[in-house]
Design an enzyme around this catalytic site. Structure first.
Site, PDB file in Angstrom:
ATOM      1  N   GLY A 298      -9.200   5.445  -5.419  1.00 38.32           N
ATOM      2  CA  GLY A 298      -7.913   4.750  -5.602  1.00 38.32           C
ATOM      3  C   GLY A 298      -6.817   5.274  -4.694  1.00 38.32           C
ATOM      4  O   GLY A 298      -7.027   5.528  -3.502  1.00 38.32           O
ATOM      5  N   VAL A 299      -5.639   5.453  -5.267  1.00 40.18           N
ATOM      6  CA  VAL A 299      -4.468   5.940  -4.533  1.00 40.18           C
ATOM      7  C   VAL A 299      -4.765   7.316  -3.920  1.00 40.18           C
ATOM      8  O   VAL A 299      -4.442   7.580  -2.756  1.00 40.18           O
ATOM      9  CB  VAL A 299      -3.255   6.050  -5.493  1.00 40.18           C
ATOM     10  CG1 VAL A 299      -2.110   6.799  -4.859  1.00 40.18           C
ATOM     11  CG2 VAL A 299      -2.809   4.667  -5.935  1.00 40.18           C
ATOM     12  N   ASP A 300      -5.364   8.172  -4.726  1.00 44.52           N
ATOM     13  CA  ASP A 300      -5.661   9.546  -4.315  1.00 44.52           C
ATOM     14  C   ASP A 300      -6.544   9.552  -3.051  1.00 44.52           C
ATOM     15  O   ASP A 300      -6.247  10.256  -2.060  1.00 44.52           O
ATOM     16  CB  ASP A 300      -6.392  10.218  -5.487  1.00 44.52           C
ATOM     17  CG  ASP A 300      -6.335  11.724  -5.463  1.00 44.52           C
ATOM     18  OD1 ASP A 300      -5.649  12.287  -4.599  1.00 44.52           O
ATOM     19  OD2 ASP A 300      -6.994  12.337  -6.333  1.00 44.52           O
TER      20      ASP A 300
ATOM     21  N   ASP B   6       0.866  -1.177   0.000  1.00 41.73           N
ATOM     22  CA  ASP B   6       0.000   0.000   0.000  1.00 41.73           C
ATOM     23  C   ASP B   6       0.907   1.233   0.000  1.00 41.73           C
ATOM     24  O   ASP B   6       1.755   1.367   0.882  1.00 41.73           O
ATOM     25  CB  ASP B   6      -0.878  -0.037   1.265  1.00 41.73           C
ATOM     26  CG  ASP B   6      -1.894   1.097   1.310  1.00 41.73           C
ATOM     27  OD1 ASP B   6      -1.605   2.199   0.797  1.00 41.73           O
ATOM     28  OD2 ASP B   6      -2.971   0.868   1.884  1.00 41.73           O
ATOM     29  N   ILE B   7       0.708   2.106  -0.942  1.00 45.23           N
ATOM     30  CA  ILE B   7       1.580   3.286  -1.076  1.00 45.23           C
ATOM     31  C   ILE B   7       1.549   4.148   0.190  1.00 45.23           C
ATOM     32  O   ILE B   7       2.556   4.755   0.550  1.00 45.23           O
ATOM     33  CB  ILE B   7       1.194   4.105  -2.343  1.00 45.23           C
ATOM     34  CG1 ILE B   7       2.266   5.143  -2.677  1.00 45.23           C
ATOM     35  CG2 ILE B   7      -0.140   4.806  -2.204  1.00 45.23           C
ATOM     36  CD1 ILE B   7       3.315   4.654  -3.593  1.00 45.23           C
TER      37      ILE B   7
ATOM     38  N   THR C 247      -3.125   3.182 -14.194  1.00 48.49           N
ATOM     39  CA  THR C 247      -3.605   1.828 -14.535  1.00 48.49           C
ATOM     40  C   THR C 247      -4.835   1.390 -13.746  1.00 48.49           C
ATOM     41  O   THR C 247      -5.259   0.244 -13.844  1.00 48.49           O
ATOM     42  CB  THR C 247      -2.486   0.773 -14.365  1.00 48.49           C
ATOM     43  OG1 THR C 247      -2.109   0.704 -12.982  1.00 48.49           O
ATOM     44  CG2 THR C 247      -1.276   1.107 -15.202  1.00 48.49           C
ATOM     45  N   GLY C 248      -5.414   2.310 -12.958  1.00 52.06           N
ATOM     46  CA  GLY C 248      -6.666   2.017 -12.254  1.00 52.06           C
ATOM     47  C   GLY C 248      -7.817   2.685 -12.981  1.00 52.06           C
ATOM     48  O   GLY C 248      -8.162   2.310 -14.107  1.00 52.06           O
TER      49      GLY C 248
HETATM   50  N1  AR6 Z   1      -1.508   1.694  -2.769  1.00 49.05           N
HETATM   51  C1  AR6 Z   1      -0.922   1.327  -3.939  1.00 49.05           C
HETATM   52  N2  AR6 Z   1      -1.604   1.177  -5.093  1.00 49.05           N
HETATM   53  C2  AR6 Z   1      -2.931   1.388  -5.054  1.00 49.05           C
HETATM   54  C3  AR6 Z   1      -3.618   1.781  -3.880  1.00 49.05           C
HETATM   55  C4  AR6 Z   1      -2.848   1.935  -2.694  1.00 49.05           C
HETATM   56  N3  AR6 Z   1      -3.398   2.299  -1.540  1.00 49.05           N
HETATM   57  N4  AR6 Z   1      -4.946   1.931  -4.190  1.00 49.05           N
HETATM   58  C5  AR6 Z   1      -5.074   1.633  -5.505  1.00 49.05           C
HETATM   59  N5  AR6 Z   1      -3.875   1.291  -6.026  1.00 49.05           N
HETATM   60  P1  AR6 Z   1      -5.825   4.744  -9.456  1.00 49.05           P
HETATM   61  P2  AR6 Z   1      -5.239   6.267 -11.892  1.00 49.05           P
HETATM   62  C6  AR6 Z   1      -3.517   0.912  -7.425  1.00 49.05           C
HETATM   63  O1  AR6 Z   1      -7.229   4.536  -9.893  1.00 49.05           O
HETATM   64  O2  AR6 Z   1      -5.547   5.108 -12.781  1.00 49.05           O
HETATM   65  C7  AR6 Z   1      -8.524   8.736  -8.705  1.00 49.05           C
HETATM   66  O3  AR6 Z   1      -9.897   8.851  -8.455  1.00 49.05           O
HETATM   67  C8  AR6 Z   1      -4.663   0.550  -8.323  1.00 49.05           C
HETATM   68  O4  AR6 Z   1      -5.000  -0.805  -8.142  1.00 49.05           O
HETATM   69  O5  AR6 Z   1      -5.571   5.118  -8.049  1.00 49.05           O
HETATM   70  O6  AR6 Z   1      -4.041   7.115 -12.211  1.00 49.05           O
HETATM   71  C9  AR6 Z   1      -7.865  10.090  -8.966  1.00 49.05           C
HETATM   72  O7  AR6 Z   1      -8.485  11.133  -8.249  1.00 49.05           O
HETATM   73  C10 AR6 Z   1      -4.041   0.799  -9.701  1.00 49.05           C
HETATM   74  O8  AR6 Z   1      -3.245  -0.302 -10.086  1.00 49.05           O
HETATM   75  O9  AR6 Z   1      -5.086   5.882 -10.349  1.00 49.05           O
HETATM   76  C11 AR6 Z   1      -8.051  10.258 -10.452  1.00 49.05           C
HETATM   77  O10 AR6 Z   1      -9.289  10.816 -10.771  1.00 49.05           O
HETATM   78  C12 AR6 Z   1      -3.114   1.978  -9.466  1.00 49.05           C
HETATM   79  O11 AR6 Z   1      -2.954   2.053  -8.042  1.00 49.05           O
HETATM   80  C13 AR6 Z   1      -7.948   8.835 -10.982  1.00 49.05           C
HETATM   81  O12 AR6 Z   1      -8.330   7.988  -9.897  1.00 49.05           O
HETATM   82  C14 AR6 Z   1      -3.642   3.325  -9.952  1.00 49.05           C
HETATM   83  O13 AR6 Z   1      -5.047   3.402  -9.792  1.00 49.05           O
HETATM   84  C15 AR6 Z   1      -6.547   8.466 -11.366  1.00 49.05           C
HETATM   85  O14 AR6 Z   1      -6.545   7.194 -11.939  1.00 49.05           O
END
Ligand code: AR6
Length: 184
Positions: free
Chosen positions: A39-41, A17-18, A131-132
């Site tokens: 997601g991460v954000d 987890d980041i 990639t999410g």
């Molecule tokens: N730690 C590490 N990786 C994670 C975590 C975590 N806690 N949570 C999810 N991932 P995403 P994007 C992975 O959707 O595609 C947001 O709403 C996840 O499985 O977080 O760049 C923002 O506000 C995936 O593989 O980012 C933007 O609107 C990866 O992190 C939008 O999503 C990225 O998924 C950005 O989309």
């Protein structure tokens, strides 16, 4: 976990987890509003607390009133997390691959790394940007991520450790496979 020496730094690929990382900075896969999301954000703002959002609001008022453009990066504190800083970048939304997605994703990594070096940070963790929710295919994205990091580390000094943090086992396996092709 797998570790490579790249330039003068170490590159690690781990599952995790980041928001738990103890590097000087962690990177947020944000959107251009900088106002949070899923997601991460979402995880970063939940765990880091309201201070990060306050700093993002200031950045919007001063540096980026129209929003942070795709591929650019800005920095805030890490709030309540172990990391000292969060570097917020915006990856491209996947639109099929012919809309400059590869170049923009590479810019997001490069500009995050540049910002870390300009602040004299030594260690940084990345999630798999785009990639999410943004739908970038993981295999293509992992190649761009690892090549962008490699090119940067081979041309600039200052960083000691870069950690690629993958949330799922299958994303981890993709990164490990692609890293073998790139680094050995
Ligand atoms: N730690 C590490 N990786 C994670 C975590 C975590 N806690 N949570 C999810 N991932 P995403 P994007 C992975 O959707 O595609 C947001 O709403 C996840 O499985 O977080 O760049 C923002 O506000 C995936 O593989 O980012 C933007 O609107 C990866 O992190 C939008 O999503 C990225 O998924 C950005 O989309």
């Amino acid at each position: 976990m797998i570790t490579y020496n790249v330039g003068k730094a170490k590159l690690q690929i781990v599952r995790g987890d980041i928001t738990d990382q103890e590097t000087d900075a962690i990177v947020n896969a944000a959107n251009s509003t900088l106002m949070g999301g899923g997601g991460v954000d979402g995880a970063i703002h939940r765990k880091g607390g309201p201070k990060i959002l306050e700093e993002c609001k200031k950045i919007r008022l001063t540096l980026y009133p129209e929003g942070l453009p795709t591929g650019k990066a800005v920095i805030t504190s890490g709030g309540n997390m172990k990391t000292k800083y969060v570097i917020h970048t915006v990856g491209p939304i996947w639109r099929g691959g012919n809309s400059g997605e590869a170049e923009l994703l590479s810019e997001a990594y490069k500009n995050s790394l540049k910002l870390a070096v300009s602040r004299r940070l030594k260690t940084i963790s990345f999630p798999s940007i785009s990639t999410g929710a943004y739908g970038f295919p993981i295999e293509k994205a992992s190649k761009i991520a690892l090549e962008s990091i490699k090119n940067f580390l081979e041309s600039e000094d200052g960083l000691e450790l870069i950690v690629c943090v993958l949330f799922s086992q299958s994303d981890l396996e993709t990164y490990v496979k692609v890293a073998k092709e790139i680094f050995s």
